[in-house]
Design an enzyme around this catalytic site. Structure first.
Site, PDB file in Angstrom:
ATOM      1  N   LYS A 195      39.842  38.628  36.780  1.00  0.00           N
ATOM      2  CA  LYS A 195      39.888  39.464  37.980  1.00  0.00           C
ATOM      3  C   LYS A 195      40.723  40.695  37.668  1.00  0.00           C
ATOM      4  CE  LYS A 195      38.253  39.728  42.133  1.00  0.00           C
ATOM      5  NZ  LYS A 195      36.809  39.684  42.364  1.00  0.00           N
ATOM      6  N   SER A 389      31.811  39.082  43.786  1.00  0.00           N
ATOM      7  CA  SER A 389      33.010  38.766  44.556  1.00  0.00           C
ATOM      8  C   SER A 389      32.622  38.492  46.017  1.00  0.00           C
ATOM      9  CB  SER A 389      34.040  39.887  44.428  1.00  0.00           C
ATOM     10  OG  SER A 389      35.338  39.391  44.662  1.00  0.00           O
TER      11      SER A 389
END
Length: 589
Positions: A195, A389
């Site tokens: 991430k 996401s």
């Protein structure tokens, strides 16, 4: 007397500015009325027409209302644009339209993502099964433009033109050094080694994890690009790779020698060939119809069926509230899904996603409505250029997920950024802060001081909870263990082919494939298509956001190519709450 003249001058200036603003709004109002009248007009398509396919325009998920399209003050809506949905329908109709004899494809630098380009390209390949020809011509072909043009029966380049063929690159911008000089600290709370949305603010280069995933997904995109050209131009993929790697296409004659194009021609020579294809006399003018006008003419195929399939468009950043046609507001989208669920005439739903994510909370609100809808009717998801996401979160509960080979997806991870401006404000500018509070954590999100260890622990616990919820939602929707989802999560970004391989998606397929699958699962022999949510009136949207539109327009003019950097920095300050967002802005050249 001096004060009197000062006030008089201020009044005069105020009157001038007010008059100027009123004049602008009056012009906008008049143009809106005229545009709305013109939008109802249809264009006659005469026999032996050439369909002019100009793809150097913004290809959006849905065609925006024409009102205000050509006003330069409307930041993001400059110039013409066409909806992907209408473009697909138009190409399908042109295939069987006896009045359309061929397509003239003119494209230099298309404004669309990789997956959208592939779907357009596939539609052009399907058009060719009608035995009608496609002629492509341009003075300049960027790589994306050539990817589209390569499907044509004949690909022509201006004798003095340019064909770009160099391979893909993805460059990230890092702000850590600049922030240190300014005295700003980015306090990062995240889950997932991949991430990497936070890396530009904490690193000066890519982490090993990030480099690994960027290399993998960039390679996947490039492979799809080369395979398509290889098949269309009958050139081995290895040969294409070597051409790009050694930069062999440097001059127009190089493109011809390596069989990337069929000829070097000027526009008048191409027009002569189009006349021959369309049966137009040499001294006559070709009957042409633009793809924008042709798409406007399209009507939904007539059917007596009362059954409907609802398409829910989820496009842009995910936020709370109403959002817009270019962003996903949780209230607006969830209301649209609920409306489709409660309508007995709607037998199935297709969620069309093109989003890199956003608010984790807003994503969960939309996810809940998909779960409820799935209990009463089939729900399919179709992913466009990116559904990652939060964009993946909202669709993970669908019965089936369709992706393109070059769709960007996954990125199952969450993060939070809390900027600390203390050094900038206190040590560099001289601004200090003092106050009182009724509890130890009353000012937990303050940006004028660093987080305490206790505050960081609280926020990390919250982020961990959101990630745990996210992986649980995906595990439930994909019928996998949470441990497995965690192993392919951690913020990792995948291309569509890999997403199918690891179980994040079900099938490689087009938007239309998802619609057909929805109809089949609902056992429908015929149906109508209805689209949600309703488009926002552009005039009302402009008037309500006039100040922001003007600021954005002039910011683009001022920053130019660096406008993306401005947007990235702004997101750090503006985005509130825990984010389920793509780890970076994808900008492939």
């Amino acid at each position: 007397m001096k004060e009197f003249f000062k006030y008089v001058f201020a009044t005069v200036v105020g009157i001038i500015i007010s008059t100027f603003l009123i004049a602008i709004f009056f012009i906008v109002f008049v143009v809106a009325i005229v545009s709305s009248i013109d939008s109802d007009k249809t264009v006659d398509v005469v026999s032996n027409s050439v369909l002019y396919l100009n793809l150097d325009q913004a290809i959006k998920e849905r065609t925006p209302n024409k009102t205000l399209d050509n006003l330069p003050i409307i930041g993001s809506n400059v110039g013409k644009s066409l909806g992907f949905n209408d473009l697909m329908r138009a190409l399908k109709r042109a295939k069987t339209d006896d009045n359309i004899k061929c397509i003239y494809l003119n494209v230099s630098s298309p404004r669309a993502g990789k997956a959208t380009l592939k779907e357009i390209r596939d539609a052009l390949i399907d058009f060719k099964t009608s035995k009608k020809k496609i002629i492509a011509y341009s003075e300049v072909y960027t790589q994306d433009a050539y990817y589209l043009a390569s499907v044509a029966d004949k690909v022509y380049l201006n004798p003095q033109g340019t064909l770009e063929f160099k391979g893909f690159s993805s460059q990230l911008t890092f702000f850590k050094g600049a922030m240190e000089k300014l005295g700003v600290e980015a306090q990062i709370i995240r889950v997932g080694n991949y991430k990497s949305a936070v890396e530009p603010f904490t690193n000066v280069k890519m982490s090993d994890y990030n480099r690994q995933q960027v290399t993998a997904y960039l390679g996947g995109l490039y492979n799809t690009f080369l395979e398509g050209i290889s098949v269309s131009r009958n050139i081995p993929k290895d040969s294409l790779y070597k051409m790009a790697d050694t930069y062999r296409i440097q001059a127009p004659k190089d493109a011809l020698n390596y069989k990337m194009i069929d000829g070097l021609k000027y526009k008048d020579e191409v027009i002569d060939e189009l006349k021959a294809l369309s049966g137009t006399g040499k001294k006559e003018t070709i009957a042409t119809v633009s793809i924008n006008d042709y798409a406007t003419n399209q009507k939904e195929e007539s059917t007596e069926s009362k059954n409907k399939i609802a398409i829910i468009y989820a496009n842009g950043d995910i936020t709370g509230g109403e959002g817009s046609d270019e962003s996903i507001g949780s209230e607006r989208i969830s209301r649209a899904i609920r409306k489709a669920r409660q309508d007995d005439k709607i037998k199935a739903i297709v969620l069309r996603v093109n989003s890199g994510g956003g608010s984790a909370l807003a994503s969960d609100v939309i996810w809940r409505e998909i779960v409820l809808a799935k209990k009463v009717k089939p729900v399919m998801a179709s992913f466009g250029d990116v559904a990652a996401s939060g964009g993946y979160y909202i669709a993970c509960a669908a019965d089936s997920i369709f992706v393109q080979p070059n769709t960007i997806t996954g990125s199952i991870g969450v993060f939070g950024i809390i900027p600390n401006f203390q050094n900038l404000l206190t040590n560099k500018i001289g601004i200090t802060f003092d106050g009182v509070k009724t509890g130890q954590y009353a000012d937990i999100m303050s940006t004028n001081r660093p987080l305490t260890p206790g505050e960081r622990l609280i926020i990390q616990t919250d982020v961990n909870h959101v990630y745990d919820t996210f992986t649980s939602r995906v595990a439930e929707g994909r019928k996998r263990s949470k441990a497995y989802i965690d192993s392919i999560g951690g913020g990792h970004v995948w291309v569509g082919t890999d997403a199918v391989r690891i179980g994040l998606a079900d099938k490689i397929g087009s938007f239309n494939d998802a619609i057909v699958a929805a109809g089949k699962k609902a056992k429908l022999s015929s149906y109508k298509i209805v689209e949600y949510p309703e488009k926002i009136d552009p005039l009302k949207s402009f008037l309500s956001d006039a100040g922001d539109n003007v600021r954005m327009y002039y910011a683009k003019q001022e920053f130019g190519e660096n406008f993306l950097l401005y947007q990235q920095l702004k997101k750090v300050v503006v985005n509130s709450g825990i984010q389920a967002r793509m780890p970076f802005e994808i900008n492939i050249q």
